[in-house]
Design an enzyme around this catalytic site. Structure first.
Site, PDB file in Angstrom:
ATOM      1  N   PHE A   1       0.865  -1.185   0.000  1.00 53.23           N
ATOM      2  CA  PHE A   1       0.000   0.000   0.000  1.00 53.23           C
ATOM      3  C   PHE A   1       0.899   1.231   0.000  1.00 53.23           C
ATOM      4  CE2 PHE A   1      -2.701   3.102   2.306  1.00 53.23           C
ATOM      5  CZ  PHE A   1      -3.864   3.011   1.568  1.00 53.23           C
ATOM      6  N   GLY A   2       0.927   1.958  -1.102  1.00 53.43           N
ATOM      7  CA  GLY A   2       1.899   3.044  -1.258  1.00 53.43           C
ATOM      8  C   GLY A   2       1.304   4.419  -1.061  1.00 53.43           C
ATOM      9  N   LEU A   3       1.323   4.877   0.182  1.00 51.30           N
ATOM     10  CA  LEU A   3       0.814   6.222   0.486  1.00 51.30           C
ATOM     11  C   LEU A   3       1.966   7.133   0.931  1.00 51.30           C
ATOM     12  CD1 LEU A   3      -1.700   8.072   0.965  1.00 51.30           C
ATOM     13  CD2 LEU A   3      -1.845   7.120   3.263  1.00 51.30           C
TER      14      LEU A   3
ATOM     15  N   GLU B   1       5.455   9.046   1.648  1.00 48.06           N
ATOM     16  CA  GLU B   1       6.569   9.479   0.787  1.00 48.06           C
ATOM     17  C   GLU B   1       7.634  10.139   1.652  1.00 48.06           C
ATOM     18  OE1 GLU B   1       5.009  11.938  -2.333  1.00 48.06           O
ATOM     19  OE2 GLU B   1       3.702  10.329  -3.077  1.00 48.06           O
TER      20      GLU B   1
ATOM     21  N   SER C   1       2.316  11.729   8.027  1.00 46.85           N
ATOM     22  CA  SER C   1       1.048  12.104   8.669  1.00 46.85           C
ATOM     23  C   SER C   1       0.238  13.014   7.748  1.00 46.85           C
ATOM     24  CB  SER C   1       1.327  12.850   9.983  1.00 46.85           C
ATOM     25  OG  SER C   1       2.079  12.055  10.850  1.00 46.85           O
TER      26      SER C   1
ATOM     27  N   ILE D   1       9.309  -6.899  34.876  1.00 51.22           N
ATOM     28  CA  ILE D   1       9.074  -8.138  35.632  1.00 51.22           C
ATOM     29  C   ILE D   1      10.213  -9.126  35.384  1.00 51.22           C
ATOM     30  CG2 ILE D   1       7.532 -10.169  35.755  1.00 51.22           C
ATOM     31  CD1 ILE D   1       5.174  -8.111  35.365  1.00 51.22           C
TER      32      ILE D   1
ATOM     33  N   GLY E   1      16.775  -8.060  34.930  1.00 50.32           N
ATOM     34  CA  GLY E   1      17.925  -8.011  34.011  1.00 50.32           C
ATOM     35  C   GLY E   1      17.700  -8.875  32.787  1.00 50.32           C
TER      36      GLY E   1
ATOM     37  N   GLU F   1      -0.025   3.482  10.476  1.00 51.85           N
ATOM     38  CA  GLU F   1      -1.500   3.538  10.358  1.00 51.85           C
ATOM     39  C   GLU F   1      -2.054   4.757  11.108  1.00 51.85           C
ATOM     40  OE1 GLU F   1      -1.603   0.063   9.186  1.00 51.85           O
ATOM     41  OE2 GLU F   1      -3.289   0.698   7.985  1.00 51.85           O
TER      42      GLU F   1
HETATM   43  C1  LIG Z   1       7.430  -0.251   9.977  1.00 49.06           C
HETATM   44  C2  LIG Z   1       6.625   0.740   9.173  1.00 49.06           C
HETATM   45  C3  LIG Z   1       5.769   0.281   8.178  1.00 49.06           C
HETATM   46  C4  LIG Z   1       5.057   1.190   7.396  1.00 49.06           C
HETATM   47  N1  LIG Z   1       4.267   0.727   6.368  1.00 49.06           N
HETATM   48  C5  LIG Z   1       3.674   1.613   5.525  1.00 49.06           C
HETATM   49  C6  LIG Z   1       2.955   1.170   4.373  1.00 49.06           C
HETATM   50  O1  LIG Z   1       2.822  -0.038   4.135  1.00 49.06           O
HETATM   51  N2  LIG Z   1       2.425   2.101   3.545  1.00 49.06           N
HETATM   52  C7  LIG Z   1       2.528   3.441   3.778  1.00 49.06           C
HETATM   53  O2  LIG Z   1       2.032   4.208   2.961  1.00 49.06           O
HETATM   54  N3  LIG Z   1       3.188   3.901   4.862  1.00 49.06           N
HETATM   55  C8  LIG Z   1       3.775   3.026   5.734  1.00 49.06           C
HETATM   56  N4  LIG Z   1       4.473   3.467   6.828  1.00 49.06           N
HETATM   57  C9  LIG Z   1       4.567   4.900   7.061  1.00 49.06           C
HETATM   58  C10 LIG Z   1       3.787   5.364   8.288  1.00 49.06           C
HETATM   59  O3  LIG Z   1       2.403   5.308   8.039  1.00 49.06           O
HETATM   60  C11 LIG Z   1       4.291   6.780   8.643  1.00 49.06           C
HETATM   61  O4  LIG Z   1       5.618   6.645   9.111  1.00 49.06           O
HETATM   62  C12 LIG Z   1       3.432   7.444   9.709  1.00 49.06           C
HETATM   63  O5  LIG Z   1       2.162   7.747   9.194  1.00 49.06           O
HETATM   64  C13 LIG Z   1       4.066   8.734  10.230  1.00 49.06           C
HETATM   65  O6  LIG Z   1       4.500   9.555   9.189  1.00 49.06           O
HETATM   66  P1  LIG Z   1       5.993  10.142   9.208  1.00 49.06           P
HETATM   67  O7  LIG Z   1       6.912   9.005   9.447  1.00 49.06           O
HETATM   68  O8  LIG Z   1       6.178  10.949   7.994  1.00 49.06           O
HETATM   69  O9  LIG Z   1       6.033  11.070  10.478  1.00 49.06           O
HETATM   70  P2  LIG Z   1       5.671  12.623  10.507  1.00 49.06           P
HETATM   71  O10 LIG Z   1       4.378  12.847   9.831  1.00 49.06           O
HETATM   72  O11 LIG Z   1       6.846  13.397  10.043  1.00 49.06           O
HETATM   73  O12 LIG Z   1       5.462  12.852  12.063  1.00 49.06           O
HETATM   74  C14 LIG Z   1       6.531  13.121  12.967  1.00 49.06           C
HETATM   75  C15 LIG Z   1       5.924  13.450  14.344  1.00 49.06           C
HETATM   76  O13 LIG Z   1       5.087  14.625  14.240  1.00 49.06           O
HETATM   77  C16 LIG Z   1       3.787  14.319  14.717  1.00 49.06           C
HETATM   78  N5  LIG Z   1       2.821  15.086  13.937  1.00 49.06           N
HETATM   79  C17 LIG Z   1       2.709  15.149  12.588  1.00 49.06           C
HETATM   80  N6  LIG Z   1       1.695  15.981  12.256  1.00 49.06           N
HETATM   81  C18 LIG Z   1       1.143  16.416  13.412  1.00 49.06           C
HETATM   82  C19 LIG Z   1       0.065  17.296  13.750  1.00 49.06           C
HETATM   83  N7  LIG Z   1      -0.684  17.865  12.802  1.00 49.06           N
HETATM   84  N8  LIG Z   1      -0.199  17.529  15.062  1.00 49.06           N
HETATM   85  C20 LIG Z   1       0.539  16.930  16.029  1.00 49.06           C
HETATM   86  N9  LIG Z   1       1.575  16.105  15.789  1.00 49.06           N
HETATM   87  C21 LIG Z   1       1.865  15.840  14.497  1.00 49.06           C
HETATM   88  C22 LIG Z   1       3.626  12.816  14.524  1.00 49.06           C
HETATM   89  O14 LIG Z   1       2.626  12.271  15.378  1.00 49.06           O
HETATM   90  C23 LIG Z   1       5.033  12.339  14.875  1.00 49.06           C
HETATM   91  O15 LIG Z   1       5.138  12.256  16.285  1.00 49.06           O
HETATM   92  C24 LIG Z   1       5.172   2.580   7.638  1.00 49.06           C
HETATM   93  C25 LIG Z   1       6.019   3.032   8.657  1.00 49.06           C
HETATM   94  C26 LIG Z   1       6.742   2.142   9.416  1.00 49.06           C
HETATM   95  C27 LIG Z   1       7.664   2.668  10.490  1.00 49.06           C
END
Ligand SMILES: Cc1cc2nc3c(=O)[nH]c(=O)nc-3n(C[C@H](O)[C@H](O)[C@H](O)COP(=O)(O)OP(=O)(O)OC[C@H]3O[C@@H](n4cnc5c(N)ncnc54)[C@H](O)[C@@H]3O)c2cc1C
Length: 394
Positions: A129-131, A133, A138, A346, A349, A372
């Site tokens: 699922f490619g959302l 970038e 977020s 619990i 070490g 997610e």
């Molecule tokens: C193991 C793994 C698997 C993944 N699999 C997929 C996948 O299959 N497909 C896909 O599309 N993506 C995938 N992702 C991506 C994942 O969904 C994103 O990493 C996640 O949504 C957060 O986006 P970001 O890493 O850009 O963090 P950022 O958006 O940069 O966020 C950084 C911090 O800022 C906070 N933040 C951001 N905006 C706000 C706001 N408006 N108000 C308050 N706080 C905010 C966030 O909560 C976070 O603490 C995966 C990520 C991981 C780690």
């Protein structure tokens, strides 16, 4: 066209109980013993994937007419909770098919797209699922991948990041912008069904991660990837963002239930250790401060389980469930983090040593609070819905 996950039981309660029992045995007798091999290889061994395919796990939610098991939302989430007892890599490889891709196809796919993809996914083709970038996570509506119309084709350019199954996927649902016009940010996001052997699509090496060994993630790079117009999900531009957000609602149940399934395993591990380990001449389970940690974990697990059951009931009753799905995702994953943390405590070490399993559990569960939709994004969704409902009451 469905606009919600499948509801209503697909089988009678007795048959489903037998099915769940079969899954539970498979998880405990085949998947859990395979964990050391997964850790060693850094990926799922072929024999595990073959057995998962044979059991129909890649097609849990695919309607039966397309070769899947056709589970309802509740049945599916209950099944995921069972699978999540084992290392997260097992759920990760199948849940993109059964959660995101299948939901998107069922909600928005044309009949032709369903006929083309659902049987392949049910048979075990691996989806991604490619959302996300490099510059949008977020803020997913800020994605930059472009899909430019060229006759009866689209040409895709962009990079997708941290994509689960990216390194091994057979197909990827790519969210891409179909117009650069100055419209609301998400109004021109469309979804494309792209086979990963399409020229111009490259998959990076798997990312090195904190935990969840065997659940492979990686970049997917699209350079002048030409796909026929029939790859546009639903055949209509501009619906991709809505489709992605609806798939994420189901995904939130899936991550919440995974946190619950793994919390059960972690708590059992903590209980076992507490009743075996001795200090000051007696088992540490006799100490009330240890009992307090066990009890706190049980309370939080029970609360998460109850919240999930209630939210699923709402969804099955046809009520809006976006707020509740976010509540489940937020609470169950945060609770799981605390349950894993207490388990390490619990173990003492031993809890810090790789030789014991809770060190791995602790690292594995951290990401539940991030993907997610992070905890902060769930808070925003919940508050936005609350404020909208409050305003609507006048
Ligand atoms: C193991 C793994 C698997 C993944 N699999 C997929 C996948 O299959 N497909 C896909 O599309 N993506 C995938 N992702 C991506 C994942 O969904 C994103 O990493 C996640 O949504 C957060 O986006 P970001 O890493 O850009 O963090 P950022 O958006 O940069 O966020 C950084 C911090 O800022 C906070 N933040 C951001 N905006 C706000 C706001 N408006 N108000 C308050 N706080 C905010 C966030 O909560 C976070 O603490 C995966 C990520 C991981 C780690």
């Amino acid at each position: 066209m469905l606009d919600r996950p499948a509801t209503g039981r697909s089988m009678d309660a007795e048959t489903f109980a037998a099915f769940k029992d079969q899954i539970r045995r498979f998880v405990r007798e085949r998947l859990v013993p395979a964990e050391p091999e997964v850790m060693e290889l850094g990926q799922l061994p072929d024999w595990v994937l073959a057995e998962m395919r044979e059991m129909g796990l890649f097609g849990l939610t695919v309607p039966t007419e397309y070769g899947g098991l056709g589970l309802s939302l509740t049945e599916y989430i209950e099944t995921i909770t069972e699978i999540a007892w084992a290392a997260p890599a097992f759920r990760a490889v199948l849940s993109i098919n059964t959660g995101m891709i299948c939901t998107a196809l069922r909600n928005a796919g044309t009949d032709e797209q369903k006929r083309e993809w659902l049987p392949k996914l049910a048979a075990g083709a691996i989806g991604a699922f490619g959302l996300t970038e490099p510059d949008s996570g977020s803020d997913s509506a800020g994605l930059r991948t472009r899909a430019a119309k060229d006759g009866d084709h689209y040409v895709l350019n962009g990079t997708k990041r941290y994509i689960t199954n990216g390194p091994i996927a057979d197909m990827v649902l790519v969210m891409a912008r179909t117009s650069a016009e100055n419209l609301p940010k998400n109004a021109h996001v469309s979804a494309f069904l792209v086979p990963t052997d399409t020229p111009g699509l490259t998959r990076a090496k798997p990312d090195k991660k904190m935990g969840q060994v065997g659940a492979l993630t990686g970049d997917i790079v699209l350079e002048d990837v030409r796909v026929p117009a029939s790859a546009l999900l639903g055949g209509e531009e501009g619906r991709g963002f809505k489709t992605a957000m609806m798939a994420l609602d189901t995904g939130r149940f899936s991550v919440g239930s995974s946190a619950i399934g793994y919390s059960r395993r972690i708590l059992e591990s903590a209980l076992r250790y507490a009743t075996e380990r001795k200090a000051f001449g007696e088992t540490i389970a006799n100490f009330q401060l240890i009992q307090a940690m066990l009890a706190d974990s049980k309370v939080e697990l029970y609360a998460a389980e109850s919240m999930l059951a209630d939210a699923l009931r709402r969804a099955e009753d046809g009520l809006p469930f976006s707020t509740e799905a976010s509540c489940v995702k937020l609470f169950a994953t945060e609770a799981c983090g605390r349950i894993a943390d207490r388990a390490v405590q619990i173990y003492g070490g031993a809890g810090y040593m790789a030789e014991y399993e809770v060190e791995r559990f602790y690292r594995d569960v951290r990401v539940y609070r991030i993907y997610e939709g992070t905890t902060q994004i769930q808070q925003l969704v919940i508050a936005k819905n609350m404020l909208r409902e409050f305003a609507a009451q006048g």
